[in-house]
Design an enzyme around this catalytic site. Structure first.
Site, PDB file in Angstrom:
ATOM      1  N   HIS A   1      -3.430  -5.428   1.347  1.00 14.81           N
ATOM      2  CA  HIS A   1      -2.805  -5.754   2.629  1.00 14.81           C
ATOM      3  C   HIS A   1      -2.848  -7.259   2.904  1.00 14.81           C
ATOM      4  O   HIS A   1      -3.852  -7.778   3.382  1.00 14.81           O
ATOM      5  CB  HIS A   1      -3.522  -5.012   3.762  1.00 14.81           C
TER       6      HIS A   1
ATOM      7  N   CYS B   1       0.839  -1.194   0.000  1.00 14.22           N
ATOM      8  CA  CYS B   1       0.000   0.000   0.000  1.00 14.22           C
ATOM      9  C   CYS B   1       0.878   1.250   0.000  1.00 14.22           C
ATOM     10  O   CYS B   1       1.497   1.585  -1.003  1.00 14.22           O
ATOM     11  CB  CYS B   1      -0.982  -0.045   1.163  1.00 14.22           C
TER      12      CYS B   1
ATOM     13  N   GLU C   1      -1.508  -8.813   5.285  1.00 12.57           N
ATOM     14  CA  GLU C   1      -1.580  -9.083   6.723  1.00 12.57           C
ATOM     15  C   GLU C   1      -3.026  -9.126   7.219  1.00 12.57           C
ATOM     16  O   GLU C   1      -3.273  -9.566   8.344  1.00 12.57           O
ATOM     17  CB  GLU C   1      -0.770  -8.031   7.502  1.00 12.57           C
TER      18      GLU C   1
END
Length: 205
Positions: free
Chosen positions: A185, A104, A187
């Site tokens: 993302h 990002c 994660e």
């Protein structure tokens, strides 16, 4: 176990008079699942000190994580010291042949570092959308950014690998160096974790 450096967002806690380096705990879980150790990195603006610090850590690779806008946007969410440190960090990685993943904001930072630019966007904040890959397939990803990279904004040293339907580039790779950028993302595991984890494995393992 590989040691992967993780850059941190800067949060201003006015009531304490503090500027804090912060990191989503999910990154630790993601890297441990791949038998890697995540190493949170301090935002050190001074280049000489940053290089000495990084040399002591013996890292095997680096992830430029999300959070904060870049300083040129003049956003209240910007952090000048983080921009300075990440610029030094990218140069350190290039000189020491370390792989980089930009996530990002991290992909935005890579693009600007190599001479590209950004444009504001209102269609990529807190949404899931499709990314069409250059191999003809498509994936569903999460999206939390209000600055994007249009085709003409991409740095000459980077190659586009995937774009959203509005043309914003969501996935890129350096033409010569082990450097990759993604706008989603990995994660955040409930989204498109498989390709994100695959990219991490490809870069670092």
């Amino acid at each position: 176990m590989k040691k992967i450096g993780l850059t941190q967002r800067v949060e201003v806690i006015a009531s304490y008079g503090e500027r804090r380096d912060c990191l989503d705990q999910s990154w630790g879980s993601v890297l441990l699942s791949l038998d890697c150790a995540g190493v949170p990195l301090l935002n050190i603006a001074n280049k000489e000190v940053a290089f000495q610090y990084l040399a002591c850590l013996n890292l095997d690779g680096v992830i430029l994580t999300g959070g904060n806008d870049l300083s040129f946007t003049q956003s209240p969410k910007a952090a000048v010291e983080r921009d300075a440190f990440e610029s030094h960090l990218i140069q350190f990685c290039i000189e020491n042949k370390l792989s980089i993943l930009g996530v990002c904001r991290g992909m935005q930072m890579l693009n600007v570092h190599f001479g590209g630019s950004l444009s504001s966007t209102t269609e990529h904040v807190c949404k899931n959308h499709e990314v069409e890959l250059t191999d003809g397939t498509s994936i569903q990803v999460n999206s939390y950014h209000d600055w994007g990279i249009k085709p003409n904004d991409l740095a000459a040293e980077l190659s586009p690998l995937g774009s959203a339907k509005d043309g914003i580039i969501e996935y890129c790779r350096h033409k010569c160096l082990p450097i990759t950028g993604i706008m989603w993302h990995p994660e955040r595991m409930n989204q498109n974790s498989d390709i994100g984890l695959s990219i991490i494995k490809e870069l670092f393992l």
